[in-house]
Design an enzyme around this catalytic site. Sequence first.
Site, PDB file in Angstrom:
ATOM      1  N   LYS A   1      79.770  88.731  12.610  1.00 37.32           N
ATOM      2  CA  LYS A   1      80.522  88.920  11.372  1.00 37.32           C
ATOM      3  C   LYS A   1      81.535  90.041  11.488  1.00 37.32           C
ATOM      4  O   LYS A   1      81.304  91.024  12.189  1.00 37.32           O
ATOM      5  CB  LYS A   1      79.518  89.286  10.256  1.00 37.32           C
ATOM      6  CG  LYS A   1      79.577  88.359   9.060  1.00 37.32           C
ATOM      7  CD  LYS A   1      78.515  88.720   8.040  1.00 37.32           C
ATOM      8  CE  LYS A   1      79.041  89.726   7.028  1.00 37.32           C
ATOM      9  NZ  LYS A   1      78.098  89.937   5.912  1.00 37.32           N
TER      10      LYS A   1
ATOM     11  N   LYS B   1      69.329 100.858  10.623  1.00 34.78           N
ATOM     12  CA  LYS B   1      70.066 102.107  10.421  1.00 34.78           C
ATOM     13  C   LYS B   1      69.356 103.297  11.040  1.00 34.78           C
ATOM     14  O   LYS B   1      70.004 104.234  11.489  1.00 34.78           O
ATOM     15  CB  LYS B   1      70.311 102.356   8.927  1.00 34.78           C
ATOM     16  CG  LYS B   1      71.406 101.476   8.344  1.00 34.78           C
ATOM     17  CD  LYS B   1      71.954 102.055   7.050  1.00 34.78           C
ATOM     18  CE  LYS B   1      73.021 101.146   6.454  1.00 34.78           C
ATOM     19  NZ  LYS B   1      73.423 101.557   5.109  1.00 34.78           N
TER      20      LYS B   1
ATOM     21  N   LYS C   1      83.066  96.487   8.888  1.00 34.66           N
ATOM     22  CA  LYS C   1      83.879  97.697   8.885  1.00 34.66           C
ATOM     23  C   LYS C   1      83.347  98.748   9.849  1.00 34.66           C
ATOM     24  O   LYS C   1      84.076  99.639  10.238  1.00 34.66           O
ATOM     25  CB  LYS C   1      83.990  98.264   7.469  1.00 34.66           C
ATOM     26  CG  LYS C   1      82.696  98.694   6.825  1.00 34.66           C
ATOM     27  CD  LYS C   1      82.976  99.252   5.436  1.00 34.66           C
ATOM     28  CE  LYS C   1      81.700  99.402   4.642  1.00 34.66           C
ATOM     29  NZ  LYS C   1      81.943  99.762   3.251  1.00 34.66           N
TER      30      LYS C   1
END
Length: 334
Positions: A197, A115, A200
């Site tokens: 995967k 992140k 979102k």
Amino acid sequence: MAEEKQTIFSGMQPSGFITLGNYLGALRNWTQLQEEYQCLYCIVDLHAITVRQDPASLRRQSRELLMQYIAAGLDPEKNIVYVQSHVPAHAELGWVLNCFTYMGELSRMTQFKEKSQKHADNINAGLFTYPVLMAADILLYQTDLVPVGEDQRQHLEITRDIALRFNRLYGDVFKIPEGYIGKVGARVMALQQPDKKMSKSDENKNNTIALLDDPAVIRNKFKKAMTDSENEVRYDPEHKPGVSNLLSIYCAVTDQTMAEAEREFANVGYGNFKAAVGDAVVEKLLPIQKKVAELDKNKDYLEAVLKTNAERANAIAQKTLRKVHKKLGFLPRG
Ligand code: TRP
């Protein structure tokens, strides 16, 4: 003597929307735990602000997440379904646990590394101590089991380390939580890049199905899903990742076995196969979407759910927090 139910805690961030992957991999399984366990499902808005959120969107997404929890079948009387910022004990215990967590162990968190690369202009302290807040979430409720995916394993591990450290110093304050290994939820891959995967945060919206996507949009995204050049519907994730992903989505939403699905599509071309998967997903999601639309009109009900559930969570959390404060030597709050 009636045996006490074990406690399960999990949460989702109200950032963005939830995907078919979140539903089949987590939310749907949660609905099957509500009889056997005491479950808490938290909408973790405090966690969400570790990256910048637009206030209006955050408000809408938090409300939508609550509606989707309920619409998917989480009974807000059997489960405690609530918003993290409504229970101040999360932030309070988070602070305490910050003082029992080392910079070194937080620096090793892979999610922080990822992140901080992605949001290089905003590497704030909250992003760094994110796992400590998550530890507080879990430990406040004396949680036995935490159903989390692979990406959160490391955070559960640090939660256990922090709890053990605290207990070593102050006695048995926290229950040491374990990962919940239940029936494995379907692992849903990105529709156009089936080697990764479904997420979102994917920039390519054709990779993801949102739970609240319009049926026409859902069908269209399945039409565009990646397959291969064989034109043979067979489950073989290694050589046929796209087709295999579609097959496992189909099985998950229709409750069929892989063998049954393979038989059904044995002589069917990819075009019709993809259309059938799209239809099956729409059929599964439409009732949930209708329920969300109904809930959306029922403002008073949602507010009552939020209020009652925050109170229920608060009552449990306060007990732990009081114990922690006492052990630390804080003066009692009158
Ligand atoms: N960090 C989790 C995620 O992004 C969400 C979360 C916050 C959570 N607190 C939690 C999950 C406690 C399980 C238990 O997916």
